[in-house]
Design a protein around this motif. Structure first.
Motif, PDB file in Angstrom:
ATOM      1  N   THR A  25      60.324 -27.269   0.242  1.00  0.00           N
ATOM      2  CA  THR A  25      60.822 -26.658   1.477  1.00  0.00           C
ATOM      3  C   THR A  25      59.848 -25.568   1.890  1.00  0.00           C
ATOM      4  O   THR A  25      59.522 -24.700   1.079  1.00  0.00           O
ATOM      5  CB  THR A  25      62.208 -26.029   1.261  1.00  0.00           C
ATOM      6  OG1 THR A  25      63.058 -27.023   0.708  1.00  0.00           O
ATOM      7  CG2 THR A  25      62.796 -25.538   2.574  1.00  0.00           C
ATOM      8  N   PHE A  36      62.610 -23.841   8.703  1.00  0.00           N
ATOM      9  CA  PHE A  36      62.072 -24.372   7.458  1.00  0.00           C
ATOM     10  C   PHE A  36      62.207 -25.880   7.456  1.00  0.00           C
ATOM     11  O   PHE A  36      63.111 -26.430   8.085  1.00  0.00           O
ATOM     12  CB  PHE A  36      62.839 -23.796   6.263  1.00  0.00           C
ATOM     13  CG  PHE A  36      62.487 -22.356   5.977  1.00  0.00           C
ATOM     14  CD1 PHE A  36      61.627 -22.054   4.933  1.00  0.00           C
ATOM     15  CD2 PHE A  36      62.995 -21.333   6.761  1.00  0.00           C
ATOM     16  CE1 PHE A  36      61.290 -20.738   4.663  1.00  0.00           C
ATOM     17  CE2 PHE A  36      62.665 -20.024   6.503  1.00  0.00           C
ATOM     18  CZ  PHE A  36      61.806 -19.714   5.445  1.00  0.00           C
ATOM     19  N   LYS A  78      62.162 -29.356   4.940  1.00  0.00           N
ATOM     20  CA  LYS A  78      62.130 -29.917   3.591  1.00  0.00           C
ATOM     21  C   LYS A  78      61.768 -31.385   3.691  1.00  0.00           C
ATOM     22  O   LYS A  78      62.296 -32.104   4.541  1.00  0.00           O
ATOM     23  CB  LYS A  78      63.504 -29.766   2.942  1.00  0.00           C
ATOM     24  CG  LYS A  78      63.542 -30.331   1.546  1.00  0.00           C
ATOM     25  CD  LYS A  78      64.856 -30.020   0.849  1.00  0.00           C
ATOM     26  CE  LYS A  78      64.864 -30.646  -0.529  1.00  0.00           C
ATOM     27  NZ  LYS A  78      65.837 -31.706  -0.667  1.00  0.00           N
ATOM     28  N   TYR A 135      65.741 -26.913   8.637  1.00  0.00           N
ATOM     29  CA  TYR A 135      66.642 -25.789   8.406  1.00  0.00           C
ATOM     30  C   TYR A 135      66.292 -24.634   9.325  1.00  0.00           C
ATOM     31  O   TYR A 135      65.141 -24.488   9.730  1.00  0.00           O
ATOM     32  CB  TYR A 135      66.503 -25.269   6.977  1.00  0.00           C
ATOM     33  CG  TYR A 135      66.884 -26.230   5.900  1.00  0.00           C
ATOM     34  CD1 TYR A 135      68.211 -26.356   5.501  1.00  0.00           C
ATOM     35  CD2 TYR A 135      65.914 -26.987   5.259  1.00  0.00           C
ATOM     36  CE1 TYR A 135      68.559 -27.230   4.486  1.00  0.00           C
ATOM     37  CE2 TYR A 135      66.248 -27.871   4.245  1.00  0.00           C
ATOM     38  CZ  TYR A 135      67.582 -27.982   3.866  1.00  0.00           C
ATOM     39  OH  TYR A 135      67.925 -28.833   2.868  1.00  0.00           O
TER      40      TYR A 135
END
Lengths: 394, 548
Positions: free
Chosen positions: B253, B263, B265, B301
């Motif tokens: 991530t 973010f 991942k 995210y």
């Protein structure tokens, strides 16, 4: 017979229809006395019908191949080039119904024939699509660009007819020699087709090992007797012609050999024509266009550029930019093919502006359309095959 | 400012070629012409009128069509030179020295010259950009110079034109109607309306006009081009354009560069290939021979509000997506593209702390190569300290190990092994197929067990606020080009004199063939005398002369 075989045969039918159509159109304009007028009209009618049958067969080839492969058949050199030929015929048919000039057929159909014959020299296998080509934009971008290019190509058909009528081939001048060069170039394309088919009929194949520009050892297969050898080549096949001269790593000697053989065959063919008929090719063709209205040709040449230019811009620049944004994250990347699409665009933009200036009509316009066609062909052949980039497929 | 007074009494601005009111030629040059120059309707154009101050001279330079064409050709030639050899940005070397070496190694003396002249990066060169800019300036000035006078004269057209204007059009007709002479103008009016012309009539004169808006096409498409070029230039303004890239390993991530607070991942990278054999040219060229799909399954995210920048503990899932070529992940104007990949990057290495003679194992440890721990506890109180880690070991320099990059391509370690036999520890340098023991012979060794690998995705992050501007520019351009190309401006002037004689003149900016079809219909319906094309007869005469 599978669908792909049917598709291939349909293309053959189209090819022969265009061939017959060419002769019928020449019959339609070769008129010696007044009583022949009605006969000429009949010839013209039959000619356009045969051409349309050929075109329908060509479209059927396109559709059946599309169904078989599951994607628009414009993903490699063979497919794109045959599609280009198809759109040239389409543009010609539309133009014929607009202006009813049979002389256009005598130039347009041979050009389409040469293009299809050229296409047939590439591998015709169905190849799967790489990730970047898996997009609806393949269909939209390539078909629009090909259509635009073919309309622009038609302008050079009218330009050639204009020059054929108006260039004085009896006098040796810069112009008449330049025009004969254009004819010679056409014969060279036939030379390429003859050379390629001759050696492939003989199943000629010679394998070589060579050292490439990055000092790696690779293998290459020649399908023509090697005149030029690749950098530090080693023969792998037995009893095949040894190259006469080795080339530095920068030059693709295999392609150079192909070009060389095409020039040999084409020049031989050209010399043969000159020896048999004892006349320049352009002066032989000249009587075909005797009755053509020059001003109408000039207008057709200009109008085709006007019609083709927006289509080309849409397909080869705008749709291309949208696709590039989706696939490669940037709408413009100075890839050689992108640059050459821009060059073609700029060239025709200059053409349209020159037309505003006094005196850039008639012969000048005709020459400009011929140069434009050379740029399109350069873009199709050299940029795809010689210059490395995202479009170097086939 | 001098005014030009026409015989009809109309005052024309300086530089006018054809009187705005009646169409009489005003300049000497114009009077000598057999066919009137109808470009810009013979109105005064600034660049053709003033040539005194510096500003005039600059204006005239850029407004010239000849200069414009020259600029187009220069741009075209320069652009084509840039395609002879691959540009620098397509060559995967970093420094200038390497670039120079690349060009001379691969392309010989030609490559050296090409590089030395700066042609290897021609599109980013200042002078190329200046050329494009000059073309842009030329488009703007030429459009203003001609567009406004043209608009004015098209707007203020008079119906009745002077005989000298009519006579000097390209297509003209003169004579008595074949029949129904007293109805001629009514018939003309009716037929032209049928043909979708806008017909204006004043007394015995008619002006029929069609497709005038096509004259604005060039100006519209020039506006589109300018908008497009402006959009391109906005790339340079901070905040309009983000172009970042990141490498993301499977399972990792990372904060997305250029995309604040987000973010990403990588759940998995997938490379699928076709199971058939590559064929023909495809094989020879070796371009993506068998690839069918590159794909990174990702989770996007976002940090919760108020989180510290870069803090990755408290993340909110925004969406899951499969990024593939042609299918970028889009969010809030950002787009993440699958651009590149690297297969089988080393992920972790497993070692066994083994006694050299007895082959007795004190336990195994796994080193995460992107995030190694400092100390590893093993059985029976034994432990291994990682004193130093070189992810991309490239040899020793002055006795000190070096690393070339931060990627674990060739990991090397300095371990200190603490065992009951050697509680003060033994030092060992371990690299792939190489072990050094600087303090003399050790009792224990770190025996290599196995390695785990994983794939890496190369992603590009783009944010381009200029796209809507470029799109609008493109659409305006296309509309303009279509207006100018697919329509044409046709005008027919008809006047009937008291004795019944009809004068007809026709002009179009292009497509005379269709214009003549209209004229044929008109001639037929109103029994007009046959028109002649003055230019065509000129060409025919010329040709006959040549034939002789």
């Amino acid at each position: 017979m599978s669908l792909i075989d049917i598709s291939g045969n349909l293309l053959y039918i189209a090819f022969f229809c265009y061939l017959i159509g060419t002769f019928l159109f020449s019959g339609a304009i070769k008129e010696k006395n007044d009583t022949a007028a009605s006969r000429a009209e009949k010839f013209g009618k039959v000619a356009i019908i045969v051409t349309i049958i050929g075109f329908i067969s060509h479209v059927a080839y396109f559709i059946t191949r599309w169904i078989y492969t599951g994607h628009a058949p414009v993903s490699n050199m063979f497919e794109f080039t045959t599609a280009f030929g198809m759109f040239i015929v389409l543009s010609f048919i539309v133009l014929y119904y607009m202006y009813k000039v049979a002389a256009l057929g005598v130039v347009a159909l041979p050009i389409a024939l040469l293009i299809i014959a050229y296409a047939a020299m590439f591998p015709t296998e169905v190849s799967p699509l790489v990730p970047s080509l898996q997009s609806h934009w393949l269909t939209i971008h390539v078909i629009t660009a090909a259509l635009g290019q073919s309309i622009l190509a038609i302008s050079s058909v009218a330009g050639l007819v204009y020059l054929l009528k108006n260039v004085n081939t009896k006098v040796r001048s810069f112009e008449s020699i330049a025009f004969e060069m254009v004819m010679f170039f056409g014969v060279l394309v036939i030379g390429f087709v003859v050379a390629t088919s001759t050696f492939s009929a003989m199943n000629y194949e010679a394998k070589f090992e060579y050292v490439d520009t990055l000092d790696k050892v690779s293998e290459v297969t020649y399908t023509m007797p090697a005149i030029f050898g690749m950098n530090e080549y080693k023969e792998l096949s037995e009893d095949k012609m040894t190259p006469i001269k080795a080339m530095p790593a920068l030059i693709d000697a295999r392609k150079l050999t192909t070009v060389f053989w095409s020039i040999i065959f084409g020049s031989a063919l050209y010399l043969l024509i000159r020896l048999v008929f004892r006349r320049s090719v352009s002066s032989m063709l000249q009587p075909l266009v005797k009755r053509v209205n020059s001003q109408l040709m000039d207008e057709i040449a200009y109008r085709s550029v006007l019609i083709g230019f927006p289509v080309f811009t849409l397909g080869a620049l705008i749709f291309a930019m949208i696709w590039a944004q989706v696939a490669w994250s940037r709408f413009w990347g100075w890839d050689p093919k992108e640059v050459w699409a821009l060059i073609t665009f700029l060239y025709y933009a200059a053409f349209l502006h020159l037309r505003l200036s006094k005196g850039w009509e008639g012969k000048k316009t005709a020459w400009l359309t011929v140069i434009g066609f050379l740029i399109i062909i350069f873009n199709l052949v050299v940029v795809n095959l010689v210059i490395a980039g995202l479009h170097s497929y086939a | 400012m001098n005014k030009l007074l026409c015989e009809c009494g109309h005052e024309n601005p300086e530089g006018t070629k054809l009187c705005q009111k009646c169409g009489r030629p005003l300049s000497e040059e114009e009077k000598d012409k057999k066919i009137a120059d109808m470009r810009y309707e013979g109105t005064a154009i600034r660049s053709k009128t003033y040539n005194k101050s510096i500003i005039d001279k600059v204006w005239n330079f850029f407004s010239s069509v000849k200069v414009g064409i020259a600029l187009i050709i220069i741009n075209l030639v320069v652009a084509s030179i840039g395609t002879i050899l691959p540009q620098e940005f397509y060559i995967s070397v970093a420094t200038d020295a390497e670039k120079e070496a690349h060009y001379s190694d691969v392309y010989g003396w030609f490559g050296e010259i090409y590089y030395a002249l700066g042609l290897s990066d021609v599109y980013s060169s200042i002078w190329f950009q200046v050329l494009v800019l000059m073309l842009g300036v030329s488009i703007i000035i030429a459009s203003i110079d001609r567009g406004f006078p043209l608009h004015k004269s098209l707007k203020n057209q008079r119906v009745k034109r002077h005989a000298s204007f009519m006579k000097r059009q390209r297509v003209i007709a003169e004579g008595q109607p074949a029949k129904n002479a007293d109805e001629t103008l009514a018939l003309v009016e009716q037929k032209l309306k049928e043909l979708n012309y806008n017909v204006r009539r004043e007394d015995q004169s008619i002006l029929a006009e069609r497709g005038r808006f096509s004259r604005y096409g060039p100006y519209v498409n020039h506006v589109g081009l300018i908008v497009f070029l402006l959009g391109v230039m906005l790339h340079l303004v901070p905040g309009f354009y983000v172009d970042e890239s990141m490498w993301l390993r499977e399972g990792e991530t990372r904060a997305i560069p250029g995309m604040e607070g987000y973010f990403l991942k990588s759940d998995k990278f997938i490379l699928e290939t076709y199971d058939n054999d590559p064929q023909g040219e495809q094989l020879k060229q070796g371009v993506n021979v068998v690839a069918k799909n590159f794909q990174t399954d990702v989770t996007l995210y976002q940090q919760k509000e108020g989180a510290v920048a870069g803090q990755a503990d408290d993340l909110e899932v925004i969406k899951q997506y499969e990024i593939r070529v042609n299918h970028p992940l889009k969010h809030e104007g950002y787009a993440l593209y699958q651009m590149d990949y690297r297969l089988n990057e080393l992920k972790s290495m497993k070692f066994d702390l083994t006694h050299k003679e007895t082959e007795e194992s004190l336990g195994q440890l796994t080193i995460d190569l992107t995030n190694p721990e400092d100390e590893y506890e093993l059985n029976n109180g034994a432990k291994v300290k990682l004193l130093a880690y070189y992810p991309d070991f490239s040899g020793f320099k002055d006795g000190v190990p070096q690393t070339a990059t931060a990627s674990p391509n060739n990991p090397a370690f300095i371990f200190k092994m603490f065992t009951s036999e050697k509680p003060e520890g033994e030092t060992s340098f371990v690299a792939i197929q190489q072990t050094l023991e600087p303090d003399g012979e050790n009792n224990y060794k770190m025996k290599f067990v196995n390695v785990e690998t994983r794939n890496m995705s190369g992603l590009t992050i783009r944010y381009d606020r200029t796209l809507p501007i470029l799109f609008v520019g493109g659409i305006i351009f296309m509309i303009g080009v279509a207006m100018g190309s697919y329509w044409n401006h046709r005008r027919i002037w008809v006047e009937q004199l008291a004795d019944g004689t009809v004068h007809l003149a026709a002009h179009t900016n292009k497509n005379w063939f269709s214009m003549k079809k209209d004229l044929d219909k008109l001639t037929d319906a109103a029994h007009l005398p046959q028109y002649v094309d003055q230019q065509e007869s000129k060409i025919d005469e010329q040709q006959e002369l040549e034939d002789k």
